[in-house]
Motif scaffolding. Structure first.
Motif, PDB file in Angstrom:
ATOM      1  N   GLY A  22      41.954  47.567  20.087  1.00  0.00           N
ATOM      2  CA  GLY A  22      40.776  46.832  20.527  1.00  0.00           C
ATOM      3  C   GLY A  22      40.133  45.975  19.464  1.00  0.00           C
ATOM      4  N   GLU A  23      40.790  45.807  18.318  1.00  0.00           N
ATOM      5  CA  GLU A  23      40.225  45.033  17.208  1.00  0.00           C
ATOM      6  C   GLU A  23      41.181  43.920  16.788  1.00  0.00           C
ATOM      7  N   TRP A  24      40.584  42.790  16.397  1.00  0.00           N
ATOM      8  CA  TRP A  24      41.364  41.702  15.830  1.00  0.00           C
ATOM      9  C   TRP A  24      41.632  42.034  14.358  1.00  0.00           C
ATOM     10  N   VAL A  25      42.881  42.037  13.986  1.00  0.00           N
ATOM     11  CA  VAL A  25      43.278  42.477  12.649  1.00  0.00           C
ATOM     12  C   VAL A  25      44.029  41.352  11.943  1.00  0.00           C
ATOM     13  N   ASP A  26      43.549  41.004  10.748  1.00  0.00           N
ATOM     14  CA  ASP A  26      44.235  40.001   9.938  1.00  0.00           C
ATOM     15  C   ASP A  26      44.874  40.685   8.735  1.00  0.00           C
ATOM     16  N   THR A  27      45.745  39.980   8.072  1.00  0.00           N
ATOM     17  CA  THR A  27      46.418  40.501   6.884  1.00  0.00           C
ATOM     18  C   THR A  27      46.416  39.433   5.794  1.00  0.00           C
ATOM     19  N   ASP A  28      46.676  39.869   4.561  1.00  0.00           N
ATOM     20  CA  ASP A  28      46.718  38.911   3.446  1.00  0.00           C
ATOM     21  C   ASP A  28      47.948  38.017   3.523  1.00  0.00           C
ATOM     22  N   GLU A  29      49.037  38.550   4.070  1.00  0.00           N
ATOM     23  CA  GLU A  29      50.267  37.769   4.196  1.00  0.00           C
ATOM     24  C   GLU A  29      50.410  37.245   5.616  1.00  0.00           C
ATOM     25  N   HIS A  30      50.906  36.014   5.731  1.00  0.00           N
ATOM     26  CA  HIS A  30      51.032  35.365   7.034  1.00  0.00           C
ATOM     27  C   HIS A  30      52.433  34.797   7.221  1.00  0.00           C
ATOM     28  N   PHE A  31      52.867  34.778   8.477  1.00  0.00           N
ATOM     29  CA  PHE A  31      54.058  34.025   8.854  1.00  0.00           C
ATOM     30  C   PHE A  31      53.653  32.580   9.107  1.00  0.00           C
ATOM     31  N   GLU A  32      54.520  31.639   8.761  1.00  0.00           N
ATOM     32  CA  GLU A  32      54.358  30.252   9.158  1.00  0.00           C
ATOM     33  C   GLU A  32      55.257  29.986  10.365  1.00  0.00           C
ATOM     34  N   ILE A  33      54.673  29.519  11.447  1.00  0.00           N
ATOM     35  CA  ILE A  33      55.438  29.176  12.644  1.00  0.00           C
ATOM     36  C   ILE A  33      55.677  27.674  12.622  1.00  0.00           C
ATOM     37  N   ARG A  34      56.931  27.295  12.450  1.00  0.00           N
ATOM     38  CA  ARG A  34      57.281  25.880  12.362  1.00  0.00           C
ATOM     39  C   ARG A  34      58.196  25.488  13.514  1.00  0.00           C
ATOM     40  N   SER A  35      58.009  24.285  14.012  1.00  0.00           N
ATOM     41  CA  SER A  35      58.840  23.791  15.098  1.00  0.00           C
ATOM     42  C   SER A  35      60.271  23.623  14.614  1.00  0.00           C
ATOM     43  N   PRO A  36      61.242  24.200  15.320  1.00  0.00           N
ATOM     44  CA  PRO A  36      62.642  23.970  14.943  1.00  0.00           C
ATOM     45  C   PRO A  36      63.072  22.512  15.099  1.00  0.00           C
ATOM     46  N   ALA A  37      62.339  21.764  15.929  1.00  0.00           N
ATOM     47  CA  ALA A  37      62.714  20.372  16.178  1.00  0.00           C
ATOM     48  C   ALA A  37      62.213  19.435  15.083  1.00  0.00           C
ATOM     49  N   THR A  38      60.973  19.657  14.622  1.00  0.00           N
ATOM     50  CA  THR A  38      60.355  18.715  13.678  1.00  0.00           C
ATOM     51  C   THR A  38      60.009  19.334  12.336  1.00  0.00           C
ATOM     52  N   GLU A  39      60.050  20.665  12.254  1.00  0.00           N
ATOM     53  CA  GLU A  39      59.647  21.423  11.072  1.00  0.00           C
ATOM     54  C   GLU A  39      58.143  21.321  10.793  1.00  0.00           C
ATOM     55  N   GLU A  40      57.383  20.803  11.745  1.00  0.00           N
ATOM     56  CA  GLU A  40      55.935  20.781  11.568  1.00  0.00           C
ATOM     57  C   GLU A  40      55.377  22.196  11.605  1.00  0.00           C
ATOM     58  N   LEU A  41      54.291  22.428  10.884  1.00  0.00           N
ATOM     59  CA  LEU A  41      53.612  23.711  10.912  1.00  0.00           C
ATOM     60  C   LEU A  41      52.781  23.785  12.183  1.00  0.00           C
ATOM     61  N   VAL A  42      53.123  24.718  13.064  1.00  0.00           N
ATOM     62  CA  VAL A  42      52.442  24.854  14.346  1.00  0.00           C
ATOM     63  C   VAL A  42      51.276  25.829  14.242  1.00  0.00           C
ATOM     64  N   ALA A  43      51.480  26.951  13.531  1.00  0.00           N
ATOM     65  CA  ALA A  43      50.445  27.970  13.411  1.00  0.00           C
ATOM     66  C   ALA A  43      50.813  28.917  12.282  1.00  0.00           C
ATOM     67  N   THR A  44      49.830  29.705  11.876  1.00  0.00           N
ATOM     68  CA  THR A  44      50.092  30.832  10.983  1.00  0.00           C
ATOM     69  C   THR A  44      49.737  32.105  11.729  1.00  0.00           C
ATOM     70  N   VAL A  45      50.444  33.183  11.407  1.00  0.00           N
ATOM     71  CA  VAL A  45      50.295  34.443  12.138  1.00  0.00           C
ATOM     72  C   VAL A  45      50.215  35.588  11.133  1.00  0.00           C
ATOM     73  N   ALA A  46      49.314  36.530  11.380  1.00  0.00           N
ATOM     74  CA  ALA A  46      49.206  37.711  10.529  1.00  0.00           C
ATOM     75  C   ALA A  46      50.545  38.433  10.447  1.00  0.00           C
ATOM     76  N   ARG A  47      50.911  38.823   9.237  1.00  0.00           N
ATOM     77  CA  ARG A  47      52.193  39.511   9.019  1.00  0.00           C
ATOM     78  C   ARG A  47      51.941  41.011   8.942  1.00  0.00           C
ATOM     79  N   ASP A  48      52.504  41.746   9.883  1.00  0.00           N
ATOM     80  CA  ASP A  48      52.247  43.189   9.922  1.00  0.00           C
ATOM     81  C   ASP A  48      53.290  43.946   9.123  1.00  0.00           C
ATOM     82  N   ASP A  49      53.093  45.258   9.019  1.00  0.00           N
ATOM     83  CA  ASP A  49      54.038  46.121   8.318  1.00  0.00           C
ATOM     84  C   ASP A  49      54.148  47.436   9.084  1.00  0.00           C
ATOM     85  N   VAL A  50      54.836  48.392   8.504  1.00  0.00           N
ATOM     86  CA  VAL A  50      55.053  49.671   9.178  1.00  0.00           C
ATOM     87  C   VAL A  50      53.737  50.381   9.474  1.00  0.00           C
TER      88      VAL A  50
END
Length: 213
Positions: A22-50
């Protein structure tokens, strides 16, 4: 275990967080989501762990034990699923654009194929939840005259792993039946294409799905 905060512009770079207990959780490390077609940066996403995965499973298990969702009448569970379907239909143009950018697809493909596959199944599974006979009873004639009752109950926490290629339909096919049956769900989207799953989590929260705590 998904959550998000997304930018308003269809071309802006949004940042998406996880949704755990029920909580929004962020992390220090993020994934970069890039378009496979243009390589533009579409979004960043919190990177989770175990530890985040363990926390999500524990929250989902606690929510199932509490019984709030699986004791909710099927008609009310179906209403939540319908709200999500309605919101995705309303946002289909906006979300198809995001989906196309994330997957490197064209709008011509993303809108009819990805959303065209997902939206009817959302509605169908919501309707099925409302009409499905979770409990049946009646007289039995053998081996003795008696009355019997069959009750179909939720089994607990379901893990849904969603691949990258058509993430929205694949998520719907896993998450909607599990929630419709009264289970709790932990979703693991592909790190290359998590945005549709994150948007799905956003709309479930807005629709009134009880938080897993």
């Amino acid at each position: 275990m998904t959550a998000l905060h997304s930018a308003n512009s269809s071309t802006a770079v949004g940042h998406f967080r996880m949704f755990i207990g029920g909580e929004w959780v962020d992390t220090d490390e993020h994934f970069e989501i890039r378009s496979p077609a243009t390589e533009e940066l579409v979004a960043t996403v919190a990177r989770d762990d175990v530890a985040h995965a363990d926390r999500a499973v524990a929250a989902a298990a606690s929510a199932h034990r509490a019984g709030i969702w699986h004791l909710t009448p099927p008609a009310e569970r179906a209403a939540v699923l319908r709200k999500v379907a309605d919101r995705f239909a309303e946002r289909s143009v906006e979300l198809a654009e995001l989906d196309a950018r994330e997957l490197g697809a064209t709008i011509r493909l993303a809108e009819p194929m990805h959303f065209g596959a997902a939206l009817p199944h959302m509605q169908y599974l919501a309707d099925l939840t409302a009409r499905y006979e979770f409990e049946q009873g009646g007289p039995l004639v053998g081996p003795v005259l008696a009355s019997g009752r069959v009750r179909r109950e939720a089994i607990g926490v379901c893990a849904a792993i969603v691949p990258w290629n058509i993430p929205l339909p694949l998520a719907v096919w896993k998450v909607f039946p599990a929630l419709g049956a009264g289970n709790t769900v932990v979703v693991k989207p592909d790190e290359h294409a998590p945005l549709m799953v994150l948007e799905l989590a956003r709309e479930f929260e807005a629709a009134g799905l009880p938080p897993a705590r």
